[in-house]
Design a protein around this motif. Structure first.
Motif, short mmCIF file in Angstrom:
data_model
loop_
_atom_site.label_atom_id
_atom_site.label_comp_id
_atom_site.label_asym_id
_atom_site.label_seq_id
_atom_site.Cartn_x
_atom_site.Cartn_y
_atom_site.Cartn_z
N GLU A 1 7.29 113.56 9.75
CA GLU A 1 7.85 114.24 8.58
C GLU A 1 7.39 113.49 7.33
O GLU A 1 7.38 112.26 7.31
CB GLU A 1 9.37 114.26 8.64
CG GLU A 1 9.94 115.08 9.79
CD GLU A 1 11.46 115.13 9.74
OE1 GLU A 1 11.99 115.71 8.77
OE2 GLU A 1 12.09 114.59 10.66
N MET A 2 7.00 114.21 6.30
CA MET A 2 6.55 113.58 5.07
C MET A 2 6.98 114.46 3.90
O MET A 2 7.00 115.70 4.01
CB MET A 2 5.03 113.41 5.10
CG MET A 2 4.49 112.50 4.01
SD MET A 2 2.70 112.19 4.20
CE MET A 2 2.72 111.17 5.68
N GLY B 1 7.24 116.85 1.02
CA GLY B 1 6.37 117.91 0.57
C GLY B 1 5.80 118.75 1.70
O GLY B 1 5.13 119.76 1.44
N PHE B 2 6.06 118.31 2.95
CA PHE B 2 5.52 119.04 4.10
C PHE B 2 6.61 119.23 5.14
O PHE B 2 7.52 118.39 5.27
CB PHE B 2 4.35 118.28 4.73
CG PHE B 2 3.19 118.05 3.81
CD1 PHE B 2 2.24 119.04 3.62
CD2 PHE B 2 3.08 116.86 3.12
CE1 PHE B 2 1.17 118.83 2.75
CE2 PHE B 2 2.02 116.64 2.26
CZ PHE B 2 1.06 117.62 2.07
N ARG B 3 6.52 120.34 5.85
CA ARG B 3 7.44 120.55 6.97
C ARG B 3 7.06 119.62 8.11
O ARG B 3 5.91 119.20 8.23
CB ARG B 3 7.39 122.01 7.43
CG ARG B 3 8.06 123.00 6.49
CD ARG B 3 7.95 124.42 7.04
NE ARG B 3 6.56 124.86 7.08
CZ ARG B 3 6.12 125.85 7.84
NH1 ARG B 3 6.97 126.47 8.65
NH2 ARG B 3 4.85 126.20 7.81
N LYS B 4 8.07 119.35 8.96
CA LYS B 4 7.82 118.49 10.12
C LYS B 4 6.71 119.07 10.98
O LYS B 4 6.73 120.24 11.35
CB LYS B 4 9.10 118.36 10.95
CG LYS B 4 8.95 117.49 12.18
CD LYS B 4 10.26 117.37 12.94
CE LYS B 4 10.11 116.50 14.18
NZ LYS B 4 11.37 116.38 14.94
N GLY B 5 5.71 118.23 11.28
CA GLY B 5 4.60 118.63 12.13
C GLY B 5 3.50 119.35 11.40
O GLY B 5 2.50 119.76 12.02
N LYS B 6 3.63 119.53 10.05
CA LYS B 6 2.64 120.27 9.29
C LYS B 6 1.88 119.41 8.28
O LYS B 6 1.20 119.92 7.41
CB LYS B 6 3.31 121.43 8.54
CG LYS B 6 3.98 122.45 9.45
CD LYS B 6 2.97 123.12 10.39
CE LYS B 6 3.65 124.14 11.29
NZ LYS B 6 2.65 124.80 12.19
N VAL B 7 2.00 118.10 8.42
CA VAL B 7 1.28 117.21 7.51
C VAL B 7 -0.21 117.31 7.82
O VAL B 7 -0.62 117.16 8.97
CB VAL B 7 1.75 115.75 7.66
CG1 VAL B 7 1.01 114.85 6.67
CG2 VAL B 7 3.27 115.66 7.45
#
Length: 444
Positions: A40-41, A43-49
């Motif tokens: 998780e990061m 500005g991004f959804r979990k798994g979508k970095v």
């Protein structure tokens, strides 16, 4: 990935392991893909970095992990393929060191001494003698008297009687150095057995001949190696007041004495003593036979020894013996101790026998059970009364300590395995002969 042999002399081996930049990149990519769904990061959804961001954030750390995984895997594959067993942890160095940069191949140099092939042992050719000692009546009586002596009591001597060596006197004392009383040097109603050597050397001898009511000064010098540094080697004066003088009275050899030691009566206590002596004699006899077995094994089987292992053992022997000769030096803050030829010879014997017994045990599938390890830990914990739980926790967290406890258990089981196949004759001797044989072990 490529493994190239660079050294093969005797037991010494050397190899270079090359991991290409492409292989490292593939492993890093694999780790990033594996981790991406859980990251998780902001500005991004979990798994979508995006992968590019993940690479920038985690790439350097994953590169190090990938490098270590690749080298470890190459080493494991090498040992599986060759069957080599390193005598000590292989020495591994990366070519280039700090000059290596991302995008380059990784080249690692690995060197080690491998364990030698060990010849088969024909244990049926070994002949041993087991000394048998019976706990006779005289030995039981002697042990019983010694037991009674430890259970002795003290009775007041006649008024005005002088204290003799072996008497118990009760004293008040105050100790001073250079006229100043020091902490821990004062006590009241202290019971002291003269001749017990429980006080500073020379202290007890000056109280022989004292009577109740005497006030006297005892002059002593603390030993140079005394535990309290501020007192070590210092002259001291103890002002003593004698409050009681008592003579020793041995315990009666009767049923009451037996009950103090958990026996029903005197006959039962004698039975316990005979049993204990039997166990002691048997243990001593086993130690003598084990030394004889090791001496024979040392002459029966010869093979090349890993130089690094012998060197490490010789250094350990030299260091240990140096500390035994210099007990006042604690820790390792001293000059290097160079092994002598005698140390090296002893190291060769220990390494040879250690490798031989380990190989025999491996082939015979001898192991130390959990129950045996637990009992060994229990026995060791008894040396630390009141701290048994802490000792157990220490052992659980310390693999090296576990190995120290396991090693002698394994060795004894291998020795028993060999003895079971050897030709063993029995010889009945008395306890004095047994003691001479034990004393001879210390002289070798």
């Amino acid at each position: 990935m490529q493994v190239t042999e660079t050294l093969n002399e005797g037991l010494k081996r050397g190899y270079t392991i090359t991991v290409t930049a492409a292989e490292l990149e593939a492993k890093v990519q694999e780790k990033l893909v594996e981790a991406q769904p859980e990251i998780e990061m902001k500005g991004f959804r979990k798994g979508k970095v995006p992968m590019a961001i993940l690479r920038k954030q985690f790439g350097p750390r994953l590169l190090g992990d990938a490098m270590q995984d690749a080298i470890d895997g190459a080493m494991k594959g090498h040992f599986d393929a060759t069957g080599d067993r390193p005598a000590l942890q292989p020495e591994v160095k990366m070519q280039g060191g700090d000059e290596w940069a991302e995008g380059r191949d990784v080249v690692v140099e690995m060197t080690y001494d491998c364990l030698p092939p060990i010849p088969e042992l024909d244990a049926t050719k070994i002949t041993l003698e087991r000394l048998i000692v019976k706990a006779d009546d005289a030995s039981v009586e002697e042990a019983l008297k010694n037991l009674a002596a430890t259970a002795q009591s003290f009775d007041d001597r006649k008024k005005g009687a002088k204290a003799k060596d072996g008497d118990q006197i009760t004293i008040d004392f105050k100790g001073s150095v250079d006229g100043d009383y020091f902490e821990g040097g004062t006590a009241e109603d202290y019971p002291l057995v003269l001749g017990s050597n429980s006080f500073i050397p020379g202290f007890e001898a000056q109280l022989v001949g004292a009577k109740v009511g005497d006030e006297l000064k005892v002059d002593v010098t603390f030993p140079a190696e005394y535990g309290a540094a501020h007192l070590a080697g210092k002259a001291a004066v103890f002002e003593c007041t004698v409050k009681a003088v008592k003579e020793p009275k041995a315990a009666e050899l009767d049923d009451e004495l037996a009950k103090k030691y958990g026996a029903k009566d005197l006959a039962g206590l004698k039975g316990q003593i005979a049993e204990r002596l039997g166990v002691e004699y048997q243990g001593a006899s086993k130690a003598i036979m084990k030394r004889a077995l090791l001496d024979q094994l040392d002459g029966l089987v010869k093979f090349d020894l890993p130089a690094a292992l012998v060197e490490a053992e010789a250094n350990q022997i030299a260091h240990q013996l140096w500390h035994e000769e210099n007990p006042d030096v604690q820790g390792h803050n001293h000059d290097a101790v160079e092994p002598t030829d005698e140390h090296k010879s002893l190291a060769e014997r220990r390494v040879r026998l250690g490798l031989l017994l380990a190989e025999i045990g491996r082939k015979a599938e001898i192991t130390v059970t959990d129950a045996e390890m637990t009992q060994a830990v229990l026995n060791a914990a008894r040396q630390y009364p009141g701290q048994e739980r802490q000792f157990f926790e220490f052992v659980q967290k310390n693999p090296q300590m576990q190995q120290q406890l396991r090693a002698p258990l394994f060795e004894d089981k291998v020795v028993d395995h060999i003895v079971a196949q050897a030709t063993v004759t029995e010889k009945e001797v008395n306890k004095d002969d047994l003691q001479k044989a034990i004393d001879a072990l210390d002289e070798i």
